[in-house]
Design an enzyme around this catalytic site. Structure first.
Site, mmCIF file in Angstrom:
data_model
loop_
_atom_site.group_PDB
_atom_site.id
_atom_site.type_symbol
_atom_site.label_atom_id
_atom_site.label_comp_id
_atom_site.label_asym_id
_atom_site.label_seq_id
_atom_site.Cartn_x
_atom_site.Cartn_y
_atom_site.Cartn_z
ATOM 1 N N VAL A 1 33.615 15.275 -19.054
ATOM 2 C CA VAL A 1 35.142 15.275 -18.200
ATOM 3 C C VAL A 1 35.791 16.462 -19.086
ATOM 4 O O VAL A 1 36.785 16.690 -18.545
ATOM 5 C CB VAL A 1 35.661 13.842 -18.177
ATOM 6 C CG1 VAL A 1 36.326 13.634 -19.608
ATOM 7 C CG2 VAL A 1 36.619 14.117 -17.184
ATOM 8 N N TYR B 1 32.748 4.408 -28.919
ATOM 9 C CA TYR B 1 32.441 4.880 -27.896
ATOM 10 C C TYR B 1 33.323 5.898 -27.624
ATOM 11 O O TYR B 1 33.215 7.310 -27.297
ATOM 12 C CB TYR B 1 32.581 4.090 -26.481
ATOM 13 C CG TYR B 1 32.170 4.739 -25.356
ATOM 14 C CD1 TYR B 1 30.882 5.076 -24.896
ATOM 15 C CD2 TYR B 1 33.659 4.881 -24.471
ATOM 16 C CE1 TYR B 1 31.042 5.767 -23.616
ATOM 17 C CE2 TYR B 1 33.335 5.616 -23.307
ATOM 18 C CZ TYR B 1 32.073 5.983 -22.736
ATOM 19 O OH TYR B 1 32.064 6.829 -21.685
ATOM 20 N N LYS C 1 26.686 11.354 -24.086
ATOM 21 C CA LYS C 1 25.677 10.313 -23.677
ATOM 22 C C LYS C 1 24.200 10.511 -23.882
ATOM 23 O O LYS C 1 23.090 9.705 -24.080
ATOM 24 C CB LYS C 1 25.977 9.917 -22.261
ATOM 25 C CG LYS C 1 27.515 9.213 -22.153
ATOM 26 C CD LYS C 1 27.828 8.995 -20.660
ATOM 27 C CE LYS C 1 29.211 8.552 -20.696
ATOM 28 N NZ LYS C 1 29.967 8.591 -19.133
ATOM 29 N N TYR D 1 26.996 12.063 -12.054
ATOM 30 C CA TYR D 1 27.834 10.921 -11.514
ATOM 31 C C TYR D 1 27.325 10.824 -10.108
ATOM 32 O O TYR D 1 26.165 11.294 -9.886
ATOM 33 C CB TYR D 1 29.138 10.848 -11.548
ATOM 34 C CG TYR D 1 29.591 11.038 -13.088
ATOM 35 C CD1 TYR D 1 29.020 10.230 -13.786
ATOM 36 C CD2 TYR D 1 30.314 12.077 -13.372
ATOM 37 C CE1 TYR D 1 29.546 10.495 -15.397
ATOM 38 C CE2 TYR D 1 30.550 12.392 -14.741
ATOM 39 C CZ TYR D 1 30.287 11.381 -15.978
ATOM 40 O OH TYR D 1 30.600 11.480 -17.117
ATOM 41 N N SER E 1 31.370 13.100 -22.030
ATOM 42 C CA SER E 1 30.110 12.355 -21.667
ATOM 43 C C SER E 1 28.754 13.016 -21.724
ATOM 44 O O SER E 1 27.614 12.670 -21.878
ATOM 45 C CB SER E 1 30.082 12.058 -20.217
ATOM 46 O OG SER E 1 31.127 11.267 -19.959
#
Lengths: 301, 301, 301, 301
Positions: A254, A188, A64, A236, A61
């Site tokens: 992660v 993705y 991102k 998060y 992530s």
């Protein structure tokens, strides 16, 4: 600086409670939890590192951040009609809020929002071209051509990532995916499969620092805004805690990596595969807390 | 600096869309929506102001910053067992998350969390003593004895604040209020009824700046942490948006005031009674966005 | 009885507000909203009908009743470990509760629960065989071999049913689908595509009536329990309203059909394509309300 | 019939797992968990009983049935603008849905809805008069003047019922309480404190049976509708389960009592103080399941 890093690496080595390696992606579950690496790329062009700073890991992530920068470059602020800018207060793969808010993800750093980001930079190109653009962005940022996607990890995520499939189909059912669902998911999962070392990641993060000699890949306004999202949404439902303890904008993955920005000073990458209960690197977070305390680099003074 | 302020005040005067004044507290509904004031207290001891910077207004939830500092002084980090540090993603008076999380409010800056804060600094004293302590803290912070509680506003909130009563009883039902419910609510409503001018509020905010000559009312660690909570949770479910647009930690109140910290530089207070859809001052937010852009003071560089 | 039916059909013809035909399944959106049919199959072996009682329509979620009976026959009460028996209080395709309850759908009559039912009767057979079993069950129940699946409707649902895909992948991510996701979805969409006339559907419903000469496809205990689920969960978040107004167990489908059981007396099928806000047939519900009033057949006396 | 009751009472005596007595109301926590009573009042005017059928207990939420009948008598169907008719899918004292649905409780049998009911029959009278009306209704229903409110239980609920206070204030904040909050709560807690024996409760329930010689306190339409709400909402988030297992409309109370209606046949009261996880009498539910099986009185045939 080097002595701080050395102490951090030594502390990491001594820590027993290293957190749990992500096991829902089979390829990631194989990683040795004892890895620990850290690297700091300063505005002066220096690089300090410790531990396994040159071993590549799956950035997951953390990608991102680059994907958002790329998508903003493609469509500009129009992306904010399709994804919000608020912390979600829920876990990275929650689908609950998506129902409550009619398919507009809370922010681009939870999975649902990142799928919209991928959908955005994917438009009008094939997955191959889109991923090539993304890799080009990252390679330019760290000035290193040796960055690749781990196909096995990508394939592992595609074959087991039911939660992401659920999110993508939900978005599609709300009309918030413009490309075909499987195409978005494939892209993705490959994006998440990018592998980088701490050194490469720290160097790649420099485009988010406000200093003269840094790579200029986004406008200053956009740079600040991406950093603000890292601060409020980068971890998060543990984002508030990271801001509280570290005081610097960061984005976790992660795979155990975290990219942190110290505005005006440096980009920092840390990697330790074991995760805390929010899905962020446990030792990575502790390392950054110690680092921020020692350097006094918290943006909160 | 003064010219920036003057331009902001002029822009505010020209703006038609001033937002809606809070109408659920009858006493606040009477305020003239055309008020606009702003004041900047710098680390150099200077004060710049514009507009109605010397007219007192109801600081309402801005008081949560002082209350948290006071409560932390009383019980230290023990408070974090009773209230979280994460953005809630919901409106300031939501009771929904409270049920989902068994009576532990998400953070001290939503109403439920602030009730726990009040309960904390109230323990072992009467409401009168507790409020005296709070006023003493604020007066010391801004070095001004002329700060008072507007009893009419407090009474107005007590008689109409059913949502806060619901939150307090819910907390009590979960065992997360230690004092009697009505005592906590009475104290809380009086706390919200503190009146200050922009000048007083800016001066009072200096204890959150890291600079040599600032009032030293909390430790540096605590100062940073309070600021981090202002960044991630200071504007309810508009916190991400404020960080995105302004890039500075701030805390808003439904009376139209916002206290903003520019680490290492200044404390800023702005006041305009009309609110945006999140319940934060509309013109106040716009003023801070313009201000941050002109000064380049965003913590994100 | 016939005169009641005739009056109902006449009232339906006169009604202007017929509700909205489901438009999210393109093939269903084409249906003429003026259709209205009704049929009553009594325990005496009689059949009364009115309107378009012999025109086939897509039974959609009414199929969940037959599917549940089939799945119970396969695995018995073990199915209740994977799906609940409580009304959901949310719409038929909600994914929210699924997250809150870790992938165990509230009941077998919302989409998520029906996917688990399909997964159950699909186990150890191919989709073709599984669907053949289901058709055999329905054909036996109504003693009519002329019941088929509309492939165009099934294909239409597969190509546009992102919400169901999201639900299925979410279930899979929680380990509550045992077969491959696409296999379950394909079977489910075909199940929903079964076409029946009101006459066929009323006859097929007789296995849920407690009377000597009815088809005996499930045990009395199971029959009662299926009917109880129709009462509490048969109309999604409009189930309470249907029980309040009609007082009989029923199951609706988005194609505009409703199957209703009058214990000890009859099975009733009604069809009108326009839906109310819960996704249940608007005129169908009104017809049943009038019918229950005229006959005094409410189970509540 | 008597032998069925005797067997049920014997089984209850032998059962070890009696559930947990409600402990959040101190006065109720004192009750001996070994009590078990049951009474059946048939349409023929007969009464069968077993166990402690003549010991009074706190009917608690069973009172919501009488309160609803009374309120309907006062304002008619206008009450349905202020409270819904759908199962909530959540626990009896949940406040979550109230926020999601802007202060309109899902149904009159969860606490929030019952507070609206009390507010309705309280309008234009003092609490004393309102409670007198309610007692008169109950006494007339069972033709027994010996029914009273236990003041100690009422006082116990008022002093500890923070959850109900939270619900009431929340309703008030949404404008869905017309009387003063404390007045409604006082009346509500007294209503819950009504004490009855199983015999009295069974007799009082006869007004919900459709038979010639039953007390006629509500119209047939209203009788059916109240029964339908007992079926879909009478046992909170265990309502589906009760319908599934018993197949009869019922209303439980946290004091361990359940009132069940067998349309056309009888009213049944059962009492055992230990509760299951939904807050309904554990042995009472099991007793009713056995009873329905033995008698074949399920409304589902």
């Amino acid at each position: 600086m080097q002595s701080i890093l050395d102490e951090i690496a030594e502390r990491a080595r001594m820590t027993r409670q290293k957190g749990r390696v992500a096991d829902y992606i089979p390829e990631l579950a194989k990683i040795d939890p004892d890895h620990f690496g850290m690297c700091i790329a300063t505005v002066d062009g220096e690089c300090f590192s410790a531990g396994d700073a040159d071993i590549p890991f799956s950035i997951q992530s953390v990608s991102k951040v680059f994907a958002l920068a790329l998508a903003l470059g493609r469509v500009g602020d129009a992306i904010w009609h399709r994804v919000g800018r608020e912390p979600s207060g829920l876990s990275f793969d929650s689908i609950l809020l998506l129902e409550r808010e009619d398919g507009v993800p809370r922010n681009p750093f939870i999975n649902a929002g990142a799928l919209v980001t991928t959908d955005t930079y994917l438009t009008a190109s094939s997955p191959r071209e889109a991923l090539a653009s993304l890799l080009r962005f990252v390679r330019t940022a760290c000035d290193d051509e040796g960055i690749h996607i781990n196909e096995k990890v990508a394939a592992s995520e595609i074959s087991t990532g039911h939660r992401n499939f659920a999110l993508a189909h939900y978005l599609a059912s709300c009309g918030n995916l413009h490309n075909e669902v499987n195409k978005v998911l494939g892209t993705y999962c490959h994006q998440c499969g990018i592998e980088m070392t701490c050194r490469q990641l720290a160097l790649a993060g420099r485009f988010l620092i406000d200093a003269p000699d840094m790579p200029r890949l986004v406008s200053p306004d956009r740079r600040r805004r991406i950093a603000s999202l890292m601060m409020t949404c980068g971890h998060y439902d543990g984002s508030g805690d990271f801001a509280f303890r570290v005081g610097l904008p960061g984005k976790s993955g992660v795979g155990g990596g975290i990219l942190v920005i110290a505005p005006g000073r440096a980009a920092i990458a840390v990697w330790s595969p074991g995760l805390n209960r929010y899905g962020n690197s446990k030792l990575g977070t502790e390392a950054m807390e110690f680092f921020a305390k020692q350097t006094g680099w918290s943006v909160f003074g």
